[in-house]
Write an enzyme that holds these catalytic residues in place. Structure first.
Site, PDB file in Angstrom:
ATOM      1  N   HIS A   1      29.775  43.781  67.062  1.00  0.00           N
ATOM      2  CA  HIS A   1      28.513  43.727  66.320  1.00  0.00           C
ATOM      3  C   HIS A   1      28.390  44.835  65.266  1.00  0.00           C
ATOM      4  CE1 HIS A   1      27.699  40.905  69.391  1.00  0.00           C
ATOM      5  NE2 HIS A   1      27.161  41.713  70.285  1.00  0.00           N
TER       6      HIS A   1
ATOM      7  N   ASP B   1      29.945  35.916  66.761  1.00  0.00           N
ATOM      8  CA  ASP B   1      29.408  37.270  66.885  1.00  0.00           C
ATOM      9  C   ASP B   1      27.942  37.094  66.531  1.00  0.00           C
ATOM     10  OD1 ASP B   1      28.349  39.829  66.161  1.00  0.00           O
ATOM     11  OD2 ASP B   1      30.405  40.577  66.164  1.00  0.00           O
ATOM     12  N   HIS B   2      27.077  37.105  67.543  1.00  0.00           N
ATOM     13  CA  HIS B   2      25.714  36.635  67.270  1.00  0.00           C
ATOM     14  C   HIS B   2      24.976  37.544  66.288  1.00  0.00           C
ATOM     15  CE1 HIS B   2      24.418  39.450  70.437  1.00  0.00           C
ATOM     16  NE2 HIS B   2      23.206  39.340  69.938  1.00  0.00           N
TER      17      HIS B   2
HETATM   18  C1  BG6 Z   1      25.608  41.542  73.566  1.00  0.00           C
HETATM   19  C2  BG6 Z   1      26.028  42.636  74.484  1.00  0.00           C
HETATM   20  O1  BG6 Z   1      26.694  41.042  72.840  1.00  0.00           O
HETATM   21  O2  BG6 Z   1      24.629  42.045  72.665  1.00  0.00           O
HETATM   22  C3  BG6 Z   1      24.843  43.195  75.236  1.00  0.00           C
HETATM   23  O3  BG6 Z   1      27.002  42.151  75.393  1.00  0.00           O
HETATM   24  C4  BG6 Z   1      23.760  43.613  74.286  1.00  0.00           C
HETATM   25  O4  BG6 Z   1      25.213  44.283  76.074  1.00  0.00           O
HETATM   26  C5  BG6 Z   1      23.460  42.497  73.291  1.00  0.00           C
HETATM   27  O5  BG6 Z   1      22.609  43.924  75.031  1.00  0.00           O
HETATM   28  C6  BG6 Z   1      22.514  42.973  72.217  1.00  0.00           C
HETATM   29  O6  BG6 Z   1      22.120  41.880  71.451  1.00  0.00           O
HETATM   30  P1  BG6 Z   1      20.704  41.862  70.727  1.00  0.00           P
HETATM   31  O7  BG6 Z   1      20.721  40.606  69.930  1.00  0.00           O
HETATM   32  O8  BG6 Z   1      19.670  41.879  71.804  1.00  0.00           O
HETATM   33  O9  BG6 Z   1      20.668  43.108  69.898  1.00  0.00           O
END
Ligand code: BG6
Length: 487
Positions: free
Chosen positions: A242, A179-180
């Site tokens: 997230h 989960d980045h």
């Molecule tokens: C991803 C989603 O996991 O996270 C995207 O699939 C989203 O739709 C993105 O835009 C948002 O990540 P960050 O790091 O740009 O906030």
């Protein structure tokens, strides 16, 4: 600590995630000398390419998106190779096995393999089973690990099935569910902020906190990902993973140590304490929205239903706003207002902690409240608002701020989320990866919302570039509160 020698095998080698996130992350780790001296990157997908052709694609994509040094780039590309296989055909994985064996034969030390599944989710059970059929799960000759991208399942049932299938071939210690958001420096700092500062933690509970906001706003629409997004929607794409992980960081109890088990025990505990959403909550405490065409800064922006890959009658939500409660000793009765959406006015992710007012308003009811704004991105930092006596006669108050910004830190090499998580997976540290009990707790919580967008009264339109449907403002206005609009 530099991880041990490893082969990084990326399934979905020609996909968007690989070129946009994984390859740049690996390149930066390489340039910063954080990869092992003996490593390789092997792209895997169906299309036939030679090693040289794939290397060229990697090179071109890095040149397009990153600041590169020609010498380093050439060196990095020497570590890149490619293997075409039909990922649906188990026998074909013999080619991959052979490639890895050839590498092992040239090496003095045991080789480790990190299999990154950057593929459509329909392959998440197929690939691990086929790897196992060729002994590529066997750790007697170096570790073998899987990184799996979200979405982990499509709902609670499919997440549980997937987990069962993975565990037929891989041990839990080999599975890294990415989960980045957990890889973001500012999300990890929520833990340090709370548990290393004696000043804040005593106040971090229902006695002193009035309410909490968690916002993840994006300016972009669904871009080229309409096909995927139309089957997902904001609840599956952002909330289930997230945002609930961020909520867990804000609300969990202090772990006894920062390690995979202690941390993730507390995360699972708090996610399991979310108050289940009743039918009444769905009608009262949830707002789903979908963006509609509008003109913004002189440009016509298409509505969601006009985006490529999206059905003209789609009822998929691109916005979700929610009032959540946590049923435990610390948080009972404190609302957590959570929202995320595409095509909002700006890109910003932040957590706002609103403290209760002092018991007796000696300076009048309008004296400002204390707020703590934990800015996750893009303007990373921490802002604390408090009341000041306005200089001059009388006792008028005004709101002022203390503001810490990450870009003031000299000398800090802030790793991107993917850099950090790739390193952790290679180092065998699962602390920042989601464990299945937490993933399932999140699915269990959002499950009642998943089909609610089909209800004829459940989906509201909002013009591109606005903060979502007006109903989302009413969600807070009913409680005499308002969202913070961070522009
Ligand atoms: C991803 C989603 O996991 O996270 C995207 O699939 C989203 O739709 C993105 O835009 C948002 O990540 P960050 O790091 O740009 O906030």
């Amino acid at each position: 600590v530099i991880p041990e020698n490893s082969d990084i095998v990326i399934f979905g080698a020609s996909g968007d995630l690989t070129y946009r996130k994984l390859i740049p992350a690996l390149y930066h780790l390489y340039v910063n000398q954080m990869l092992p001296s003996d490593f390789s990157i092997l792209g895997v997908s169906r299309t036939a390419h030679s090693d040289e052709e794939y290397r060229e694609k990697v090179r071109a994509s890095l040149l397009k998106t990153e600041k590169t040094d020609p010498e380093k780039l050439a060196e990095f590309c020497q570590h890149v190779g490619y293997q075409a296989i039909n990922t649906l055909d188990c026998d074909d994985y013999g080619k991959l096995q052979q490639r890895l064996q050839e590498k092992a034969a040239q090496s003095d030390t045991p080789r480790n393999s990190l299999f990154y599944l950057a593929t459509p989710p329909s392959l998440y059970d197929v690939i691990p089973a086929s790897l196992a059929a060729h002994g590529l799960n066997d750790e007697s000759t170096g570790w073998k690990r899987l990184i799996i991208e979200k979405p982990f399942g499509y709902d609670l049932e499919t997440a549980q099935e997937l987990d069962k299938k993975l565990h037929q071939h891989f041990k839990e210690s080999q599975i890294f569910r990415i989960d980045h958001y957990l890889g973001k420096e500012t999300v990890q700092n929520l833990l340090v902020f709370r548990f290393a500062n004696g000043m804040f933690e005593p106040l971090w509970n229902r006695n002193f906190i009035d309410y909490v906001e968690i916002t993840a706003a994006e300016f972009l629409g669904v871009e080229e990902r309409g096909g995927y997004y139309d089957n997902a929607g904001a609840v599956r794409d952002m909330l289930q993973n997230h945002l609930l992980q961020v909520l867990a960081m804000v609300a969990m109890e202090p772990p006894s140590a920062i390690n995979g088990n202690a941390m993730r025990d507390e995360v699972a505990k708090v996610l399991n304490s979310l108050q289940p959403l009743s039918d009444e909550d769905l009608r009262q405490n949830l707002v789903l929205g979908q963006y509609t065409a509008s003109e913004l800064r002189g440009k016509e922006l298409p509505g969601y239903r006009e985006e490529p890959g999206v059905s003209e009658e789609s009822r998929t939500e691109t916005y979700v706003g929610l009032k959540a409660f946590i049923n435990n000793w610390r948080w009972n009765g404190v609302p957590f207002y959570i929202r995320t959406g595409k095509r909002l006015p700006t890109r910003v992710t932040e957590v706002v902690i609103h403290f209760k007012k002092t018991p007796h308003p000696v300076f009048g009811k309008d004296a400002p409240d204390n707020k703590l704004v934990l800015r996750i991105q893009p303007d990373e930092g921490i802002l604390m608002n408090f009341a000041l006596k306005r200089p001059g006669a009388g006792f008028k108050t005004q709101e002022v701020a203390m503001d810490f910004r990450y870009d003031e830190l000299v000398d800090s090499n802030v790793l991107t989320a993917y850099e950090r998580l790739l390193l952790d997976a290679m180092g065998g540290d699962s602390t920042l990866f989601a464990r299945s009990d937490a993933v399932e707790a999140c699915w269990r919580y959002v499950q009642p919302i998943l089909s609610f967008n089909q209800d004829p009264h459940a989906l509201f339109g909002y013009a591109c570039g606005t903060w979502g449907p007006k109903e989302a403002d009413e969600l807070l206005a009913r409680d005499n509160r308002a969202w913070r609009f961070p522009c």
